[in-house]
Design a protein around this motif. Structure first.
Motif, PDB file in Angstrom:
ATOM      1  N   GLY A   1      35.233  44.085  24.317  1.00 41.27           N
ATOM      2  CA  GLY A   1      34.617  42.755  24.267  1.00 41.27           C
ATOM      3  C   GLY A   1      35.008  41.934  25.475  1.00 41.27           C
ATOM      4  O   GLY A   1      34.180  41.222  26.062  1.00 41.27           O
ATOM      5  N   PHE A   2      36.271  42.045  25.855  1.00 43.79           N
ATOM      6  CA  PHE A   2      36.756  41.334  27.043  1.00 43.79           C
ATOM      7  C   PHE A   2      35.943  41.759  28.273  1.00 43.79           C
ATOM      8  O   PHE A   2      35.440  40.917  29.032  1.00 43.79           O
ATOM      9  CB  PHE A   2      38.250  41.640  27.224  1.00 43.79           C
ATOM     10  N   LEU A   3      35.781  43.083  28.447  1.00 48.43           N
ATOM     11  CA  LEU A   3      35.031  43.591  29.606  1.00 48.43           C
ATOM     12  C   LEU A   3      33.590  43.070  29.582  1.00 48.43           C
ATOM     13  O   LEU A   3      33.052  42.606  30.594  1.00 48.43           O
ATOM     14  CB  LEU A   3      34.979  45.126  29.567  1.00 48.43           C
TER      15      LEU A   3
ATOM     16  N   SER B   1      45.399  31.970  27.142  1.00 46.10           N
ATOM     17  CA  SER B   1      44.764  33.151  27.747  1.00 46.10           C
ATOM     18  C   SER B   1      44.290  34.095  26.661  1.00 46.10           C
ATOM     19  O   SER B   1      44.877  34.165  25.574  1.00 46.10           O
ATOM     20  CB  SER B   1      45.787  33.870  28.628  1.00 46.10           C
ATOM     21  N   GLU B   2      43.265  34.876  26.989  1.00 52.12           N
ATOM     22  CA  GLU B   2      42.822  35.934  26.080  1.00 52.12           C
ATOM     23  C   GLU B   2      43.910  36.997  25.906  1.00 52.12           C
ATOM     24  O   GLU B   2      43.922  37.730  24.927  1.00 52.12           O
ATOM     25  CB  GLU B   2      41.546  36.588  26.626  1.00 52.12           C
TER      26      GLU B   2
ATOM     27  N   GLY C   1      39.502  33.070  31.113  1.00 50.76           N
ATOM     28  CA  GLY C   1      39.050  34.403  31.507  1.00 50.76           C
ATOM     29  C   GLY C   1      39.901  34.920  32.661  1.00 50.76           C
ATOM     30  O   GLY C   1      40.796  34.237  33.164  1.00 50.76           O
ATOM     31  N   PHE C   2      39.617  36.151  33.051  1.00 56.09           N
ATOM     32  CA  PHE C   2      40.369  36.822  34.120  1.00 56.09           C
ATOM     33  C   PHE C   2      39.784  36.366  35.460  1.00 56.09           C
ATOM     34  O   PHE C   2      38.625  36.661  35.769  1.00 56.09           O
ATOM     35  CB  PHE C   2      40.204  38.332  33.908  1.00 56.09           C
TER      36      PHE C   2
ATOM     37  N   TRP D   1      38.061  42.555  41.355  1.00 55.28           N
ATOM     38  CA  TRP D   1      36.867  42.547  42.199  1.00 55.28           C
ATOM     39  C   TRP D   1      35.613  42.882  41.383  1.00 55.28           C
ATOM     40  O   TRP D   1      34.555  42.304  41.569  1.00 55.28           O
ATOM     41  CB  TRP D   1      37.064  43.571  43.340  1.00 55.28           C
ATOM     42  N   MET D   2      35.792  43.809  40.406  1.00 51.92           N
ATOM     43  CA  MET D   2      34.623  44.237  39.612  1.00 51.92           C
ATOM     44  C   MET D   2      34.219  43.207  38.562  1.00 51.92           C
ATOM     45  O   MET D   2      33.037  42.951  38.356  1.00 51.92           O
ATOM     46  CB  MET D   2      34.918  45.581  38.936  1.00 51.92           C
ATOM     47  N   ILE D   3      35.229  42.644  37.890  1.00 51.99           N
ATOM     48  CA  ILE D   3      34.869  41.801  36.735  1.00 51.99           C
ATOM     49  C   ILE D   3      35.451  40.386  36.797  1.00 51.99           C
ATOM     50  O   ILE D   3      35.199  39.572  35.910  1.00 51.99           O
ATOM     51  CB  ILE D   3      35.315  42.450  35.397  1.00 51.99           C
TER      52      ILE D   3
END
Ligand SMILES: NC(=O)c1ccc[n+]([C@@H]2O[C@H](COP(=O)([O-])OP(=O)(O)OC[C@H]3O[C@@H](n4cnc5c(N)ncnc54)[C@H](OP(=O)(O)O)[C@@H]3O)[C@@H](O)[C@H]2O)c1
Length: 327
Positions: free
Chosen positions: A6-8, A167-168, A231-232, A253-255
Motif C-alpha cells: 500500500g505504501f508503494l 511518519s508512516e 510520505g517518503f 528516485w523511483m518513488i
C-alpha cells in the motif's frame, strides 16, 4: 490499502497538492525545523499564501537568517522572524516557549523538527538521540505551548492549530519496548536500538500516541491537534543512512516525493481538516493510524508513554511549568 505494498502504491500514485487557499492574510504561524526540508517548504508555502507573520524556529541563527532571506525574496509582504530553539536543551526549549507566551496572536504551530539517527548515540540530555529529539523535546514543547494556544484561542473564540509530524514508518516496527516496565527507559538502552530505521520509526509511533493523548486532554473547539505523515520524501533526513544508502537512493528516485510535495502534506494538515482533532493524516486525508495504535494494547501504551514523559520532564526539566497537564 495498508502494509508496504500500500505504501508503494500510494507513493507512486498520490501527488500532494498545495493549499487551495491563497490567503492567510492576518494569520501568524510558527514552524520548527523550518530552515530546511519539509519544514522549510511548509514555511515557504504559508508565506506565499500571504501569511502575515512567520516565526522560523531553528537551532542555527545563520541557517535561520538564510531561510528568512529566501522566504522574503519570494514573499516580501510576510513578516519573517528567526527564533532559536535547540531540541537537545531543555532550558532552551523552556526559554523559547516563554517567548512564545508573550505573543498576542498565533494561529498555526507546526512541529516538524526531527532526525533519523541510524546508529546508537546519546544526546546532551543523556537520552538516545531519536528519542530525545523526536519525542521528548517535541512533547515538552507541545506541553509548554498549549497554555498559550488555549489563552489565545479563548481570546478570539476560534480554534487554533497544532500539527506534529510523524511518519508512516510507525506502522512498520514491532515496538518490543511496549511491554517494559518503563518504555522510555528501555528505549535508552543500546541493545534495544534495533536495526536500520527501527528506533526512528518507534519514535514516530510515539509521536502518534502522544498526539492522541494530548488531543484527548484539549477541546477541539480551542486547539485542533493532529499528526501527519508526509510520505517518503527527498530531504536531509536520510543523510545518516549508510548501510544500503545506494538502494535507498534508488528507491527514493523511483518513488520519493519532492521536498515541496512533503511540505504540501504538512500545510494541508495544519490549515485544512477542521475535523482532524486527535487524528492521523496521510495523503492529505484523515485516515487510521496503525492497528496497534487503535488496539487496547496501543491505548495502554499511549497512557503509559504520557505518564512516563510527564514524570521524566518533572525530574529532568524542573524549570518547565507543565503543571497544567500534570495528573
Ligand atoms: N523526509 C521524509 O521522507 C520524512 C518521512 C516521514 C516523516 N518525516 C518527518 O518530517 C519531519 C521533517 O523532516 P525532514 O525530512 O524535513 O528532515 P530534514 O531536512 O533533515 O530537516 C529536519 C529539521 O529538523 C531540525 N532539527 C534536527 N535536530 C534538531 C534539534 N536538535 N533542534 C532543533 N531542530 C532540529 C533540522 O535542523 P538542522 O538543519 O539545524 O539540522 C532541520 O531543520 C521530521 O519530523 C521527520 O521525521 C520525514
Amino acid at each position: 490499502m495498508g502494509g508496504q505494498l500500500g505504501f508503494l502504491y500510494r507513493q507512486l500514485t498520490f501527488i500532494p497538492k498545495p493549499l487551495a487557499t491563497s490567503s492567510l492574510e492576518g494569520k501568524v504561524a510558527l514552524i520548527t525545523g523550518a530552515n530546511i526540508g519539509l519544514g522549510f517548504e511548509a514555511a515557504r508555502e504559508l508565506a506565499s499564501c500571504k501569511l502575515s507573520r512567520l516565526i522560523v524556529a531553528v537551532r542555527d541563527p545563520i541557517k535561520g537568517e538564510n531561510t528568512r532571506q529566501t522566504i522574503l525574496t519570494e514573499a516580501p509582504s510576510c513578516h519573517v522572524e528567526v527564533w532559536i530553539v535547540d531540541y537537545d536543551q531543555y532550558d532552551g526549549i523552556i526559554a523559547f516557549a516563554k517567548r512564545i507566551a508573550e505573543l498576542d496572536q498565533l494561529d498555526y504551530v507546526l512541529l516538524s523538527a526531527g532526525l533519523k539517527q541510524m546508529e546508537y548515540s546519546t544526546s546532551h540530555t543523556g537520552h538516545e538521540t531519536n528519542v530525545q529529539i523526536n519525542h521528548i523535546a517535541a512533547s515538552l514543547l507541545s506541553l509548554l505551548l498549549l497554555p498559550t494556544l488555549l489563552r489565545l484561542s479563548r481570546s478570539t473564540g476560534n480554534p487554533l492549530r497544532l500539527t506534529i509530524v510523524s511518519s508512516e514508518g510507525h506502522f512498520w516496527i514491532p515496538f518490543k519496548e511496549r511491554t517494559a516496565a518503563n518504555i522510555l527507559k528501555r528505549m535508552d538502552e543500546p541493545e534495544t536500538f534495533g536495526t536500520a530505521m527501527q528506533r526512528y520509526c518507534t519514535t514516530k509511533l510515539i509521536n502518534v500516541l502522544w498526539t492522541r493523548e494530548l488531543a484527548s486532554r484539549v477541546s477541539e473547539h480551542e486547539v485542533i491537534i493532529n499528526t501527519v505523515n508526509p510520505g517518503f520524501c527527498y530531504s536531509g533526513l536520510h543523510r545518516h543512512v549508510k548501510t544500503g544508502a545506494g538502494i535507498m537512493n534508488i528507491v527514493l528516485w523511483m518513488i520519493g516525493r519532492t521536498t515541496a510535495q512533503g511540505g504540501h502534506c504538512l500545510t494541508d494538515a495544519l490549515v485544512e481538516h477542521e475535523d482532524s482533532h486527535g487524528r492521523y493524516l496521510s495523503e492529505q486525508q484523515i485516515t487510521d493510524p496503525s492497528s496497534f495504535v487503535l488496539s487496547m494494547e496501543g491505548e495502554v501504551a499511549q497512557k503509559q508513554v504520557w505518564r512516563e514523559t510527564i514524570e521524566l520532564l518533572k525530574h529532568e526539566a524542573p524549570n518547565a511549568d507543565i503543571s497544567f497537564f500534570s495528573e
